[in-house]
Write a protein that holds these residues in place. Structure first.
Motif, mmCIF file in Angstrom:
data_model
loop_
_atom_site.group_PDB
_atom_site.id
_atom_site.type_symbol
_atom_site.label_atom_id
_atom_site.label_comp_id
_atom_site.label_asym_id
_atom_site.label_seq_id
_atom_site.Cartn_x
_atom_site.Cartn_y
_atom_site.Cartn_z
ATOM 1 N N ASP A 306 51.884 17.423 -42.700
ATOM 2 C CA ASP A 306 51.715 16.832 -44.022
ATOM 3 C C ASP A 306 51.612 15.322 -43.858
ATOM 4 O O ASP A 306 52.344 14.725 -43.049
ATOM 5 N N TYR A 307 50.740 14.724 -44.625
ATOM 6 C CA TYR A 307 50.589 13.279 -44.561
ATOM 7 C C TYR A 307 50.369 12.740 -45.977
ATOM 8 O O TYR A 307 49.843 13.436 -46.851
ATOM 9 N N ALA A 308 50.790 11.520 -46.187
ATOM 10 C CA ALA A 308 50.648 10.906 -47.505
ATOM 11 C C ALA A 308 50.784 9.402 -47.374
ATOM 12 O O ALA A 308 51.576 8.897 -46.574
ATOM 13 N N LEU A 309 50.005 8.696 -48.148
ATOM 14 C CA LEU A 309 50.107 7.256 -48.298
ATOM 15 C C LEU A 309 50.110 6.988 -49.793
ATOM 16 O O LEU A 309 49.107 7.240 -50.476
ATOM 17 N N ARG A 310 51.253 6.551 -50.297
ATOM 18 C CA ARG A 310 51.439 6.436 -51.740
ATOM 19 C C ARG A 310 50.338 5.595 -52.374
ATOM 20 O O ARG A 310 49.954 4.548 -51.873
ATOM 21 N N TYR A 311 49.848 6.106 -53.494
ATOM 22 C CA TYR A 311 48.781 5.470 -54.279
ATOM 23 C C TYR A 311 47.449 5.433 -53.529
ATOM 24 O O TYR A 311 46.524 4.763 -53.956
ATOM 25 N N LYS A 312 47.364 6.139 -52.401
ATOM 26 C CA LYS A 312 46.117 6.170 -51.642
ATOM 27 C C LYS A 312 45.590 7.602 -51.528
ATOM 28 O O LYS A 312 44.576 7.952 -52.108
ATOM 29 N N PHE A 313 46.299 8.435 -50.783
ATOM 30 C CA PHE A 313 45.853 9.808 -50.552
ATOM 31 C C PHE A 313 47.029 10.625 -50.067
ATOM 32 O O PHE A 313 48.086 10.101 -49.711
ATOM 33 N N ARG A 314 46.847 11.944 -50.042
ATOM 34 C CA ARG A 314 47.818 12.867 -49.480
ATOM 35 C C ARG A 314 47.084 14.128 -49.065
ATOM 36 O O ARG A 314 45.985 14.423 -49.556
ATOM 37 N N GLY A 315 47.693 14.903 -48.159
ATOM 38 C CA GLY A 315 47.059 16.131 -47.722
ATOM 39 C C GLY A 315 47.929 16.868 -46.715
ATOM 40 O O GLY A 315 49.023 16.431 -46.345
ATOM 41 N N ASN A 341 43.213 30.676 -37.852
ATOM 42 C CA ASN A 341 42.954 30.216 -39.210
ATOM 43 C C ASN A 341 43.194 28.714 -39.270
ATOM 44 O O ASN A 341 44.180 28.213 -38.722
ATOM 45 N N ILE A 342 42.277 28.007 -39.893
ATOM 46 C CA ILE A 342 42.367 26.550 -40.047
ATOM 47 C C ILE A 342 42.331 26.234 -41.538
ATOM 48 O O ILE A 342 41.431 26.698 -42.250
ATOM 49 N N ARG A 343 43.301 25.440 -41.987
ATOM 50 C CA ARG A 343 43.345 25.027 -43.385
ATOM 51 C C ARG A 343 43.599 23.524 -43.458
ATOM 52 O O ARG A 343 44.440 22.992 -42.738
ATOM 53 N N TRP A 344 42.872 22.902 -44.349
ATOM 54 C CA TRP A 344 43.008 21.459 -44.536
ATOM 55 C C TRP A 344 42.800 21.151 -46.005
ATOM 56 O O TRP A 344 41.815 21.584 -46.607
ATOM 57 N N SER A 345 43.725 20.427 -46.562
ATOM 58 C CA SER A 345 43.628 20.000 -47.953
ATOM 59 C C SER A 345 43.856 18.499 -48.008
ATOM 60 O O SER A 345 44.856 17.998 -47.480
ATOM 61 N N HIS A 346 42.935 17.780 -48.635
ATOM 62 C CA HIS A 346 43.046 16.322 -48.745
ATOM 63 C C HIS A 346 42.595 15.902 -50.131
ATOM 64 O O HIS A 346 41.559 16.358 -50.632
ATOM 65 N N SER A 347 43.391 15.062 -50.766
ATOM 66 C CA SER A 347 43.042 14.543 -52.092
ATOM 67 C C SER A 347 43.304 13.053 -52.119
ATOM 68 O O SER A 347 44.273 12.561 -51.530
ATOM 69 N N GLN A 348 42.453 12.361 -52.823
ATOM 70 C CA GLN A 348 42.532 10.912 -52.918
ATOM 71 C C GLN A 348 42.962 10.515 -54.311
ATOM 72 O O GLN A 348 42.557 11.132 -55.303
ATOM 73 N N ASP A 349 43.799 9.508 -54.392
ATOM 74 C CA ASP A 349 44.217 8.991 -55.687
ATOM 75 C C ASP A 349 43.003 8.381 -56.385
ATOM 76 O O ASP A 349 42.307 7.535 -55.820
#
Length: 907
Positions: A306-315, A341-349
């Motif tokens: 899990d990764y996240a940068l506040r106010y930038k993106f997370r995934g 199985n490979i799964r990747w979810s990424h969303s941008q603020d």
């Protein structure tokens, strides 16, 4: 030395005497304190918290040269604030000051609140305890140092050594309550405890469970290290203890081992599952490395990050691999297979850059992974037939006109046929509408000013392959590359005020990287002949164009029944539209070959084909086409008397959400000019329940071979139309909250389990069973914190919810006149008591006359613990059950018992 020490304490005693005298004349407010102020070697006492600088004339200036020797450190290094609501009493004989009732002392970052505080200024110690009144012990001391807080029965604290002795202390550290009979504070970072209880229970005086140890070392915000430790449940110790224990108390994430689950599988033997190591890399990224091992030889491992940068993106990113072995080597039923199985979810603020956005949602892998995985407990995922992925980047330029483009890679995979379609990558660009003849100011009017054009381009590299050839060299050989440019030109205007006309033309140019060439070879197939198709690599293109126009309007019908009626009025809105389109034939892009007949009496056959067949965008139309399209939409609303007598306006309700009809007539077709009449609609029945229906009506009859003929069905002895297919469906969700006042359930719906739906590969609802893992406490803890506020041991109402989904499909294209599918799915959850929940998900297939996947769920709230049991007696992978009991909270999440019966695999 002793004389100097005595002199300092005499000064401090004088301070307290002055405060007592001032208190007798004018009792200070709660925040009013006596502050010692130094000026040279003279101590001045000022009765105020707001101290202003004294004039120079009021102070005596020592003309003696300052001594070069470093002065001794003052006994008190900061302001001392103290207070007692009932009294502040000084005992000069014993050198003590007594503060009673809601007393406090503040010194540096130390704060002590208690019912009684005794300050011994001879020893420079403070003793604090509560007040015992009529057998009730109240106003317990509260000792605060920085962010650490302790609530004991009594406490002794020395200002010199900063050491303390605490009796029956209570403290809370990172979800852990610590109760110690005797606590010795060695310094700011080390405490020694005796006869200690550790628990996550909120009831620290009578916890449901606790860990007991006689000696422990406590480092605030970091750890607790103990000696011999026993787990007590309901004050009963377990027979087996631990020689030592380590409890991490850090509020930050910390790396460490993940304890595996131990169990047994009938086919693969004993196993260790979900064990490994967690890496807290930094504040932005973490990594879990987990593995499974079966004594039969099967194994698997997973990487989750899990990764996240506040106010930038997370995934989050997940990779799973399993090597499955069934039976024993040498046996006829021995099989070995690999799954991944490979799964990747990424969303941008969205606030980071409104003109640029990157997102990803990837779910790809082996087609049989969700059905055969040894570590997959999500029932809904077993019924998933399609895996899909998308990675995209979009950018817009705020120019005039606006320019936009996006680059994406997409993937769809059928888990049944194992066919894979990929777009790797695709490009879409556009230039927004341009009105070249629009006025610089004011609204656009007429045909000429409303003329507009825009530019669109799409390009794609499309790959079609299978699961067995995925990412192998053979996969890329069948790739098709192409691009399409479009320039639509259109305008719109009003006629007779109520008719809206539109006209437009569209020019397209298509580029491809491969074409085909066909020829007939009479020598093939042992002289029987055959068609030879060659693939020709290289750039080629074709151009097409067409014209269309349309007219539409809106008609309103109002039926008034009077304001004294229950139904005051009904409004019917009708939106008819007619459009015409024409497109020429593009025969210049077609070639032909001749099939030579071996029989001289049979004429040779000339076959036309386009070299653009089977390309990425297909071949252009060879024949001229011209036709009209008809459509009609309806909505019906009513005004009824408002049941709320205080309302001034009638209530509006919908009687018919929509009812749409559409058909087309071809002028260029030689026969069967009319297309099927398509219809769809939605009818509201009750609140949150709409009946949705679709269907198709064919005006033409069938021959004896059930093929359409150019004769109307009514002229063939039938009805005006034949119903060829239809579908009726509804989804209805309601609960006990719908029968209560207040806001709707939709506003208070708990979607916490949806956060892990992507990770587990399931549905967002629970019609096919709950999507979360039975041992997942991540979302349970947050939900239960909300419920605990109003939770009691008894309740007179029983909360419940029910979700129904029904669908029926009718097929009659070739007179089969049958129900092709019909099913009813349901899920329900009932809270029998504040701490007992049961749920069921099931359904019935009326076509196949059988019960669909069924899951029963039971959950018991044991305050600090939670117990769950789920059973799937009927399912796609046969029966399975799971049992879990564990401690809430992340700090002790490894203290659990998890037993699973893996579903039998279907060959």
């Amino acid at each position: 030395m002793q004389n100097k020490r005595t002199l300092v304490f005499l000064n401090f005693a004088l301070l307290l005497l002055c405060s007592v005298a001032l208190y007798a004349q004018d009792p200070p407010a709660k925040n009013q304190v006596i502050i010692p102020v130094k000026e040279d070697s003279t101590t001045i006492f000022v009765k105020d918290t707001l101290l202003t600088e004294l004039p120079k004339s009021t102070a005596r200036v020592d003309t003696v040269k300052v001594d070069s020797l470093q002065p001794k450190k003052e006994l008190l290094e900061d302001i001392v604030e103290y207070y007692g609501e009932d009294y502040v009493y000084m005992d000069q004989r014993n050198s003590k000051v007594y503060m009673y009732n809601n007393a406090f002392i503040n010194y540096q970052d130390y704060k002590i609140n208690a019912g009684l505080i005794i300050l011994d200024y001879n020893k420079n110690e403070v003793y604090a305890k509560g007040i015992d009144s009529a057998g009730v012990y109240s106003q317990r001391p509260v000792f605060v140092q920085g962010s650490n807080k302790v609530e004991p029965d009594s406490i002794r604290f020395n200002f010199d050594t900063k050491k303390a002795l605490v009796y029956n202390s209570r403290t809370f550290q990172n979800e852990m309550n610590v109760l110690s009979e005797i606590t010795k504070k060695e310094n700011d970072s080390v405490y020694f405890l005796r006869n200690v209880r550790f628990t996550t229970s909120e009831n620290i005086d009578d916890p449901e469970y606790y860990f007991y140890t006689r000696k422990a070392k406590f480092v605030p915000q970091k750890k607790v290290v103990t000696g011999l430790t026993n787990l007590y449940i309901a004050d009963v110790p377990l027979p087996v203890g631990l020689p030592f224990a380590f409890f991490p108390l850090t509020e930050d994430r910390a790396s460490g081992f993940v304890i595996p689950t131990i169990g047994e599988n009938n086919n693969r033997g004993f196993f260790f599952q979900n064990g490994g190591y967690y890496f807290a890399i930094n504040d932005y990224v973490d990594l879990s490395v987990l593995g499974d091992y079966y004594t039969g030889g099967s194994y698997g491992f997973r990487l989750d990050s899990d990764y996240a940068l506040r106010y930038k993106f997370r995934g989050n990113l997940s990779f799973r691999y399993e090597n499955l072995i069934n039976s024993e080597r040498g046996f006829p039923d021995f099989t070995e297979s690999s799954l991944y199985n490979i799964r990747w979810s990424h969303s941008q603020d969205a606030k980071v850059n409104p003109s640029s956005r990157f997102s990803a949602s990837v779910n790809l892998g082996s087609s049989r992974y969700l059905q055969q995985s040894i570590n997959q407990t999500n029932n809904a995922s077993q019924l998933v037939n399609t895996l899909s992925s998308s990675i995209s980047y979009s950018k817009s330029f705020e120019t005039e006109p606006q320019i936009q483009f996006s680059v994406a890679a997409t993937h769809t995979q059928n888990t049944q046929s194992q066919a894979i379609n990929m777009s790797l990558p695709n490009f879409n660009g556009s230039v927004s509408r341009i009105f070249p003849f629009a006025p610089k100011a004011g609204a656009k009017k007429g045909v000429f000013q409303n003329i507009n054009l825009q530019y669109d381009v799409t390009a794609e590299n499309r790959i079609q392959t299978t699961d067995s050839l995925f990412f192998k060299p053979e996969m890329f050989k069948s790739a098709q590359i192409g691009a399409r440019h479009s320039i639509p030109i259109s305008t719109n205007f009003k006629v007779l005020k109520y008719l809206s006309f539109s006209m437009g033309t569209n020019y397209q140019e298509t580029w491809v990287g491969k074409t085909i060439q066909r020829s007939y070879d009479s020598e093939l197939n042992n002289g029987n002949g055959g068609v030879v198709q060659d693939t020709i690599s290289g750039f080629d293109s074709y151009r097409t164009y067409g014209f269309s126009t349309g007219v539409g309007t809106t008609l309103y019908g109002m039926f008034n029944f009077g304001e004294d009626k229950k139904i005051q009025a009904i409004r019917h809105v009708v939106r008819p539209s007619i459009n015409y389109s024409i497109s020429p034939g593009f025969e210049q892009y077609y070639d032909e070959y001749t099939i030579v007949s071996a029989d001289e009496e049979v004429n040779n056959e000339v076959v036309q084909y386009s070299r653009f067949e089977n390309t990425i965008y297909g071949a252009p139309g060879r024949l001229y086409s011209s036709g009209i399209g008809l459509s009609l939409s309806n909505t019906i609303e009513a005004k009824v008397r408002n049941p709320d007598t205080t309302a001034t306006e009638p209530k509006k309700i919908s009687l018919l959400n929509n009812l749409n009809f559409s058909t087309a007539y071809s002028f260029s077709a030689d026969s069967l000019n009319w297309s099927n009449l398509q219809f769809n609609g939605s009818i509201p029945v009750v609140k949150k329940l709409d009946l949705n229906f679709t269907g198709s009506l064919d005006p033409y009859a069938l021959d004896s071979n059930n093929q359409r003929i150019d004769e109307f069905n009514i002229n063939n002895g039938g009805s005006l139309f034949r119903l060829t297919n239809a579908n009726l469906s509804f989804n209805y969700s309601f609960s006990s909250k719908d029968f209560e006042g207040g806001k709707d359930e939709d506003e208070d719906e708990d979607d916490s389990f949806n956060s892990d739906t992507f990770r587990n590969g399931g549905r967002p609802d629970d019609l096919f069973g709950e999507g979360r893992d039975i041992a997942d406490l991540k979302n349970t803890n947050e939900r239960d914190k909300k419920e605990d506020k109003d939770r009691s041991w008894y309740q007179y109402d029983i909360p419940w919810d029910l979700r129904l989904a029904y669908t029926i499909t009718y097929a009659n294209q070739q007179r089969q006149n049958e129900i092709s599918s019909q099913s009813l799915m349901m899920s329900s959850n009932v809270e029998l008591s504040p701490r007992w929940k049961v749920g069921i998900s099931s359904g019935y297939d009326f076509k196949n006359k059988g019960v669909t996947l069924t899951q029963l769920r039971f959950e018991r709230d044991l305050e600090s613990w939670v117990m769950r049991f789920s059973w799937t007696p009927i399912g796609a992978r046969n029966t399975s059950w799971n049992f879990f009991i564990g401690i809430r909270g992340s700090i002790l999440s490894d203290i659990k018992y998890d037993k699973r019966r893996e579903a039998d695999q279907r060959l």
